[in-house]
Design a protein around this motif. Structure first.
Motif, PDB file in Angstrom:
ATOM      1  N   LYS A 110       0.974  -1.248   0.014  1.00  0.00           N
ATOM      2  CA  LYS A 110       0.027  -0.195  -0.009  1.00  0.00           C
ATOM      3  C   LYS A 110       0.804   1.266  -0.192  1.00  0.00           C
ATOM      4  CE  LYS A 110      -4.011  -1.980   2.025  1.00  0.00           C
ATOM      5  NZ  LYS A 110      -5.343  -1.999   3.002  1.00  0.00           N
ATOM      6  N   THR A 158       1.693   7.447   3.828  1.00  0.00           N
ATOM      7  CA  THR A 158       1.472   8.872   3.695  1.00  0.00           C
ATOM      8  C   THR A 158       1.782   9.641   5.004  1.00  0.00           C
ATOM      9  OG1 THR A 158      -0.732   8.625   4.611  1.00  0.00           O
ATOM     10  CG2 THR A 158      -0.751   8.494   2.267  1.00  0.00           C
ATOM     11  N   TYR A 160       4.036  11.012   0.182  1.00  0.00           N
ATOM     12  CA  TYR A 160       3.437   9.718  -0.042  1.00  0.00           C
ATOM     13  C   TYR A 160       4.717   8.824  -0.869  1.00  0.00           C
ATOM     14  CZ  TYR A 160       2.845  11.522  -4.838  1.00  0.00           C
ATOM     15  OH  TYR A 160       3.191  12.102  -6.019  1.00  0.00           O
ATOM     16  N   ARG A 174      -8.251  11.567  -4.029  1.00  0.00           N
ATOM     17  CA  ARG A 174      -9.613  12.135  -3.565  1.00  0.00           C
ATOM     18  C   ARG A 174      -9.568  12.816  -2.490  1.00  0.00           C
ATOM     19  NH1 ARG A 174     -14.583   9.995  -1.559  1.00  0.00           N
ATOM     20  NH2 ARG A 174     -13.700   8.133  -1.142  1.00  0.00           N
ATOM     21  N   GLN A 214     -11.778  14.508   0.419  1.00  0.00           N
ATOM     22  CA  GLN A 214     -12.926  14.690   1.463  1.00  0.00           C
ATOM     23  C   GLN A 214     -12.829  15.381   2.353  1.00  0.00           C
ATOM     24  OE1 GLN A 214     -13.977  10.163   2.388  1.00  0.00           O
ATOM     25  NE2 GLN A 214     -12.143   9.649   1.297  1.00  0.00           N
ATOM     26  N   LYS A 269      -9.466  15.225   4.334  1.00  0.00           N
ATOM     27  CA  LYS A 269      -8.771  14.004   4.133  1.00  0.00           C
ATOM     28  C   LYS A 269      -8.467  13.682   2.689  1.00  0.00           C
ATOM     29  CE  LYS A 269      -9.732   8.913   4.395  1.00  0.00           C
ATOM     30  NZ  LYS A 269     -10.776   7.898   5.005  1.00  0.00           N
ATOM     31  N   SER A 328      -7.329  10.691   0.250  1.00  0.00           N
ATOM     32  CA  SER A 328      -7.132   9.314  -0.238  1.00  0.00           C
ATOM     33  C   SER A 328      -6.672   8.929  -1.276  1.00  0.00           C
ATOM     34  CB  SER A 328      -8.628   8.797  -0.096  1.00  0.00           C
ATOM     35  OG  SER A 328      -9.340   9.103   0.893  1.00  0.00           O
ATOM     36  N   GLU A 334      -6.295   6.072  -3.931  1.00  0.00           N
ATOM     37  CA  GLU A 334      -7.053   5.042  -4.469  1.00  0.00           C
ATOM     38  C   GLU A 334      -6.797   4.366  -5.632  1.00  0.00           C
ATOM     39  OE1 GLU A 334     -10.991   6.924  -2.087  1.00  0.00           O
ATOM     40  OE2 GLU A 334     -11.209   6.651  -4.410  1.00  0.00           O
ATOM     41  N   GLN A 377     -10.461   1.275  -4.455  1.00  0.00           N
ATOM     42  CA  GLN A 377      -9.906   0.840  -3.136  1.00  0.00           C
ATOM     43  C   GLN A 377      -8.838   1.678  -2.569  1.00  0.00           C
ATOM     44  OE1 GLN A 377      -9.513  -3.355  -2.900  1.00  0.00           O
ATOM     45  NE2 GLN A 377      -9.953  -3.795  -4.836  1.00  0.00           N
ATOM     46  N   GLU A 378      -9.001   1.950  -1.373  1.00  0.00           N
ATOM     47  CA  GLU A 378      -8.032   2.868  -0.596  1.00  0.00           C
ATOM     48  C   GLU A 378      -6.821   2.347  -0.330  1.00  0.00           C
ATOM     49  OE1 GLU A 378      -8.091   4.668   3.523  1.00  0.00           O
ATOM     50  OE2 GLU A 378      -9.444   5.934   2.274  1.00  0.00           O
ATOM     51  N   ALA A 419      -4.104   7.012   3.182  1.00  0.00           N
ATOM     52  CA  ALA A 419      -4.815   8.409   3.320  1.00  0.00           C
ATOM     53  C   ALA A 419      -4.246   8.961   4.286  1.00  0.00           C
ATOM     54  CB  ALA A 419      -6.606   7.769   3.806  1.00  0.00           C
TER      55      ALA A 419
END
Length: 555
Positions: free
Chosen positions: A7, A10, A47, A59, A61, A138, A140, A142, A146-147, A150
């Protein structure tokens, strides 16, 4: 099937962090902050992953999503990060790739590089319609919904409006560089469109004065050489030492500047740089043909150029008076004269005043107090490492600048310097009541002495002449400017200054200065100040909190 075992890691960082791909993060996580209304607040999300992920969606949020713009922090090459006599306050000085250009994430996708830290720059442009309160933002990362990773940031919006900027700020605008890079004819419709776009970005970032090329800029030009012609004043030779003038292009330029929010017009220098010895390049229509009539072969104090100025200057003055902008116009004699040029400079200044009158304002970058003490320059602009005598003499209005030479102790904005060294300027200018700031490089995309054009994505040091970060603040995008970390951080410096001015209005200057110097070992000067980003960030939070408390106490 997606392999979700690898993954994206971050970390949320402040806007002052510089994330290098080849080293571990050095800045501490920064997960909350505050801002005033009408302020642009920024932070970063770094990241990386153990494997390459192409086209990962980013994304947002948040209730503040409509106010948020995302940028990918790009890497720019530097062959000359600094000169050999730099001080110790640099992040690194080896040639290589440095974080700087900010590429808008219009499709909100990034490539997550294996083993390399990169970052997204998050800009929150708050207008006065945002309700005070604390908001979560926030981000994310993705892949196919699927995340992968974040990060979250808490931003408190304080219900007080950042006051208007009082500082006069110019970053020299090189219109010829736009024509050269984009391969358009000077003052063609394509050129005008580009000029407007770059002026708009300048204004959005606190530049309220624009260098205006009456004639081709006599700046950073090799003796005997020429920069591409960009001349807003049309000239026609009508007889022996007789001239006619057309101000239509100048009129269009000034109207465009005013439409874009520019407050002040800075007319280009009327004598050459480094000695006041020659006239700028001036092109005129002679018997129906365009010809250069003045330049390096013109004696600055000669009769020919004197005749020209005696006719041109009164008409220029009449034009700005009729346009009702005379009090918003600044004039230059010559850039960076030294003491040996004092006689030339005084004679040139006298010649201009004879044509323009004593009620216009002249400004020039220089660092010898003698020019001021002798009354030759009423509004000097000393470098920030030569400003102390000007402060001691009570020069008002006090201006300052920095450029390639200011690499010992003082604020500057080279790639290799920490962003805090850029941003601290706002605190310093507040303390010393600085009224104006000048820098020579908004978009200088030539080599030193303008001998050839460069690609600013490949050459960031004007051909190994000026440390990367000195010649320009913006890069050329497809049809307008691409910003930089330094552009955004400079705006934050100006916002810090404005926030302190607001606190002064609410609680008095003594209270504001008490916060500025609360946790410092010695009084702040232009060369003595805390170097840590944490100090700057903490100070701004303390200022915001004091503003909030003052507002509540008045309710």
């Amino acid at each position: 099937m997606l392999n979700m075992s690898q993954k994206v890691d971050t970390t949320t960082l402040s806007s002052l962090a510089k994330v290098f791909p080849d080293e571990e993060l050095k800045d501490a996580a920064y997960v909350k902050g505050s801002a005033l209304l009408d302020e642009s607040y920024s932070f970063q999300v770094a990241y990386r992953s153990a494997q390459l992920w192409k086209g990962v969606s980013v994304r947002v949020q948040s209730e503040l999503a409509p106010y948020i713009t995302l940028y990918e922090v790009g890497l720019a090459p530097s062959e000359l990060p600094n000169h050999a006599d730099h001080d110790e306050h640099c992040l690194r000085t080896a040639p290589g790739l440095y974080p700087d250009p900010l590429y808008p994430l219009s499709e909100a996708k990034v490539d997550v590089m294996a083993g390399q830290w990169r970052s997204v720059f998050v800009e929150v442009n708050l207008d006065d319609q945002v309700k005070p309160g604390t908001y979560e933002i926030k981000l994310s990362f993705e892949e196919q919904g699927q995340e992968l990773g974040a990060a979250a940031f808490q931003l408190e919006v304080i219900g007080s409006k950042l006051p208007a900027q009082t500082l006069t700020h110019t970053e020299w605008f090189h219109a010829d560089c736009l024509a050269t890079y984009y391969k358009v004819d000077a003052l063609s419709e394509e050129h005008w469109k580009l000029i407007r776009s770059f002026v708009r970005t300048a204004v959005e970032h606190g530049m309220n004065m624009i260098l205006t090329p009456l004639f081709t800029l006599p700046l950073d030009t090799a003796v005997g050489g020429e920069r591409p012609t960009v001349q807003l004043v049309g000239v026609e030779v009508t007889g022996q030492d007789q001239y006619g003038f057309d101000f239509s292009s100048l009129d269009r330029w000034i109207d465009m500047c005013i439409e874009e929010g520019v407050s002040y017009i800075e007319f280009s220098h009327l004598f050459t740089q480094w000695g006041v010895k020659h006239a700028p390049k001036i092109v005129a229509t002679v018997n129906g043909e365009e010809k250069r009539i003045f330049g390096w072969d013109t004696d600055a104090m000669g009769e020919a150029y004197g005749q020209f100025l005696s006719q041109f200057l009164p008409q220029l003055k009449a034009y700005i008076v009729e346009k009702e902008i005379a009090d918003r116009c600044y004039f230059h004699v010559s850039d960076e004269p030294s003491l040996e040029h004092l006689g030339n400079y005084e004679a040139a200044s006298k010649r201009l005043r004879e044509g323009l009158g004593d009620d216009v304002t002249f400004i020039d970058a220089l660092s010898n107090i003698d020019f001021y003490e002798r009354g030759i320059v009423e509004h000097p602009i000393p470098a920030n490492d030569h400003i102390t005598p000007f402060i001691e003499h009570g020069v008002d209005p006090l201006w300052t600048y920095y450029c390639v030479s200011q690499r010992q102790k003082v604020s500057n904005r080279f790639f290799c310097m920490p962003s805090a060294r850029n941003r601290v300027l706002g605190i310093q200018m507040y303390k010393f009541n600085v009224k104006g700031f000048l820098h020579w490089g908004y978009n200088f995309w030539y080599t030193q002495f303008s001998t050839r054009a460069i690609d600013p994505y490949r050459v960031t040091d004007s051909g190994r002449a000026f440390p990367s970060g000195d010649p320009f603040l913006v890069y050329p995008g497809e049809d307008g400017p691409i910003g930089s970390l330094r552009l955004k951080v400079m705006r934050e410096a100006l916002q810090d200054m404005r926030a302190l001015q607001l606190l002064e209005e609410l609680a008095g200057r003594e209270a504001a200065m008490a916060l500025v110097e609360k946790q410092v070992d010695e009084p702040i000067t232009f060369s003595s100040y805390p170097r840590e980003a944490a100090w700057l960030l903490g100070l701004r939070e303390a200022v915001n909190d004091a503003i909030k408390q003052s507002i509540h106490s008045h309710l």
